[in-house]
Design a protein around this motif. Structure first.
Motif, mmCIF file in Angstrom:
data_model
loop_
_atom_site.group_PDB
_atom_site.id
_atom_site.type_symbol
_atom_site.label_atom_id
_atom_site.label_comp_id
_atom_site.label_asym_id
_atom_site.label_seq_id
_atom_site.Cartn_x
_atom_site.Cartn_y
_atom_site.Cartn_z
ATOM 1 N N ALA A 39 20.340 2.039 -0.619
ATOM 2 C CA ALA A 39 19.780 3.323 -0.498
ATOM 3 C C ALA A 39 19.700 3.941 -2.061
ATOM 4 C CB ALA A 39 20.891 4.349 0.178
ATOM 5 N N HIS A 40 20.338 3.496 -2.936
ATOM 6 C CA HIS A 40 20.321 3.908 -4.179
ATOM 7 C C HIS A 40 18.807 3.239 -4.934
ATOM 8 C CE1 HIS A 40 21.052 3.608 -8.615
ATOM 9 N NE2 HIS A 40 21.493 4.992 -8.525
ATOM 10 N N ASP A 41 18.639 2.193 -4.632
ATOM 11 C CA ASP A 41 17.626 1.528 -4.987
ATOM 12 C C ASP A 41 16.273 2.265 -4.588
ATOM 13 O OD1 ASP A 41 16.153 -0.786 -6.406
ATOM 14 O OD2 ASP A 41 15.672 -1.563 -4.528
ATOM 15 N N CYS A 42 15.314 2.221 -5.469
ATOM 16 C CA CYS A 42 14.030 3.110 -4.939
ATOM 17 C C CYS A 42 13.019 2.397 -4.419
ATOM 18 C CB CYS A 42 13.577 3.814 -6.324
ATOM 19 S SG CYS A 42 14.522 4.929 -6.889
ATOM 20 N N ARG A 43 13.318 0.955 -3.910
ATOM 21 C CA ARG A 43 12.241 0.333 -3.158
ATOM 22 C C ARG A 43 12.063 0.711 -1.857
ATOM 23 N NH1 ARG A 43 10.686 -5.172 -1.462
ATOM 24 N NH2 ARG A 43 12.660 -5.676 -0.676
ATOM 25 N N ARG A 44 13.344 0.978 -1.219
ATOM 26 C CA ARG A 44 13.133 1.471 0.360
ATOM 27 C C ARG A 44 14.181 2.260 0.744
ATOM 28 N NH1 ARG A 44 13.179 -4.511 2.792
ATOM 29 N NH2 ARG A 44 14.778 -4.448 1.052
ATOM 30 N N PRO A 45 14.521 3.523 0.066
ATOM 31 C CA PRO A 45 15.538 4.589 0.332
ATOM 32 C C PRO A 45 15.458 5.265 1.661
ATOM 33 C CG PRO A 45 13.890 5.315 -1.406
ATOM 34 C CD PRO A 45 13.589 4.004 -1.263
ATOM 35 N N GLU A 46 14.002 5.549 2.245
ATOM 36 C CA GLU A 46 13.961 5.999 3.227
ATOM 37 C C GLU A 46 14.375 5.024 4.467
ATOM 38 O OE1 GLU A 46 10.912 2.922 2.901
ATOM 39 O OE2 GLU A 46 11.516 4.581 1.567
ATOM 40 N N LEU A 47 14.436 3.794 4.335
ATOM 41 C CA LEU A 47 15.233 2.952 5.237
ATOM 42 C C LEU A 47 16.809 2.970 5.261
ATOM 43 C CD1 LEU A 47 13.807 0.682 7.374
ATOM 44 C CD2 LEU A 47 14.456 -0.780 5.552
ATOM 45 N N PHE A 48 17.206 2.752 3.951
ATOM 46 C CA PHE A 48 18.381 2.578 3.953
ATOM 47 C C PHE A 48 19.328 3.776 3.785
ATOM 48 C CE2 PHE A 48 16.898 -1.503 2.779
ATOM 49 C CZ PHE A 48 17.560 -2.240 3.771
ATOM 50 N N ARG A 49 19.053 5.014 3.285
ATOM 51 C CA ARG A 49 19.778 5.992 3.197
ATOM 52 C C ARG A 49 20.365 6.603 4.663
ATOM 53 N NH1 ARG A 49 20.065 10.311 -1.331
ATOM 54 N NH2 ARG A 49 21.123 12.249 -0.622
#
Length: 406
Positions: A158-168
């Motif tokens: 979620a912190h990583d900016c590759r796929r935050p919309e998926l994991f947050r």
């Protein structure tokens, strides 16, 4: 993530579909969820996560317990960046995964948990064999569930900016699981991408579809096989599984089949295929009205299957054609079907040759997606069109002959 937007990731052992349904929750009237952010100082990021969780009505003590000691896991980032690609043929993958040992264990599990599977069938309409095949392929019946700290894995992704919309959203759901007592932030482990338990599900799905199968007041997919079985059944039902209908059936094919109509495309019923000479190996033609597709993973000279609408749940669970076909076939074996007749498929292409084929198809104006050496649905569909144009049997199987012809 929301239903209708589905992604697949390479999980710790096999492919696992990241398919989630957000659970609607009440929010306090004073608090509004903050804008989704990523990166930057971890402490500031976690404060934002805490504010969002509080806005969703999760008590502050649960949020604090969930996030206490949270850390970035560099091994998670390494696995995320190094995802492999799935390049085995159907014969290679299915023979390795649908083994006699797994079939024997599966049969024992179906007997051991017969009452639970009866409940899954009566409440959700999902047969024991369908659930058991996923159980086997995902974690070897719970033996290999992953050793990544789940909370930290989700914080990292979620912190990583590759796929935050998926994991947050998955991180917020994990915090809610802490509130329910179904996840220990310090000790719960699973796959690197946050999937938990014997059937490898993400927190949002566990919240939305979790079933307390053993009556202890909790949904714990790691420890409880009844919880895992019934939660998987409810999730599979949500994907559209219809009780009493088949999912896949081995068939034999005539030489003069219109090959361009094969593959996962609409427009035909099982009865239409029967009329063209497609013959079920088990002799069952009881569902002529159902939509059906002829799938030939390794071309017209290899094994052939008729797939029905229930096969779509496999594509929802996982987007790999080889994995889904193998999982569906595995379920038929657990249901009593014999091993498939492999036929004598034509030689396929090497990795470099497949990439050359995809490049050629792309140059001809076809959308094959990424040039990755994988004979996926886009490449198969494009190949069928070119085979038809060249006067070749349009079965979507990539061979040296069709590459040379192009």
């Amino acid at each position: 993530m929301t239903r209708g937007t589905r992604h697949s990731l390479l999980s710790f052992g096999l492919f696992t579909l990241l398919a989630s349904t957000a659970l609607a929750q009440e929010t306090t009237p004073q608090a509004a969820a903050p804008t989704v952010t990523c990166g930057g100082d971890l402490g500031a990021f976690l404060e934002g996560v805490k504010a969002e969780a509080l806005a969703k009505g999760i008590p502050a003590d649960a949020v604090d317990r969930a996030l206490a000691g949270a850390a970035i896991d560099e091994k998670v980032l390494s696995r995320d960046r190094a995802q492999g690609v799935f390049k085995q043929t159907f014969a290679e993958f299915s023979k390795r995964t649908v083994s006699k040992a797994r079939l024997d264990i599966g049969a024992k599990k179906m007997q051991e948990y017969a009452a639970v599977f009866d409940r899954a069938q009566s409440e959700f309409g999902v047969p024991a064999a369908v659930i058991t095949a996923f159980w086997a392929l995902e974690t070897d019946f719970g033996a290999v569930q992953g050793d990544f700290n789940t909370r930290n894995a989700l914080v990292t992704l979620a912190h990583d900016c590759r796929r935050p919309e998926l994991f947050r959203p998955q991180l917020i759901a994990a915090i809610e699981m802490v509130q329910h007592g179904d996840l220990d932030p310090a000790s719960t482990t699973g796959a690197w991408a946050g999937e938990i338990g014997q059937v490898q599900m993400l927190p949002e799905d566990i919240i939305a579809f979790g079933v307390d199968g053993d009556g202890d007041g909790h949904v714990k997919l790691k420890e409880s096989s009844p919880d895992a079985i019934l939660t998987a059944a409810k999730f599979i039902q949500s994907l559209g599984f219809k009780a009493g209908e088949p999912w896949i059936q081995e068939v034999s094919l005539p030489e003069n089949l219109p090959w361009e109509k094969t593959g996962l495309q609409p427009g035909m019923t099982a009865g239409d295929w029967f009329a063209l000479g497609v013959t079920p190996r088990d002799g069952n033609t009881a569902f002529p009205q159902l939509a059906a597709s002829v799938v030939i993973p390794q071309g017209r000279k290899g094994v052939a299957f008729l797939t029905y609408p229930n096969f779509n749940i496999y594509l929802e669970w996982n987007q790999s054609f080889i994995y889904t076909t193998s999982a569906a076939y595995f379920a038929t074996r657990l249901n009593g079907a014999p091993p498939y007749e492999g036929g004598n498929p034509e030689q396929g292409l090497s990795d470099d040759e497949m990439k050359a084929l995809q490049t050629k198809l792309q140059g001809l104006g076809h959308d094959v997606g990424k040039i990755d050496g994988i004979l996926g649905s886009g490449t198969r569909a494009a190949l069928q069109k070119e085979q038809l144009r060249l006067g070749m049997p349009a079965d979507g199987w990539a061979t040296p002959a069709v590459l040379n012809a192009l």
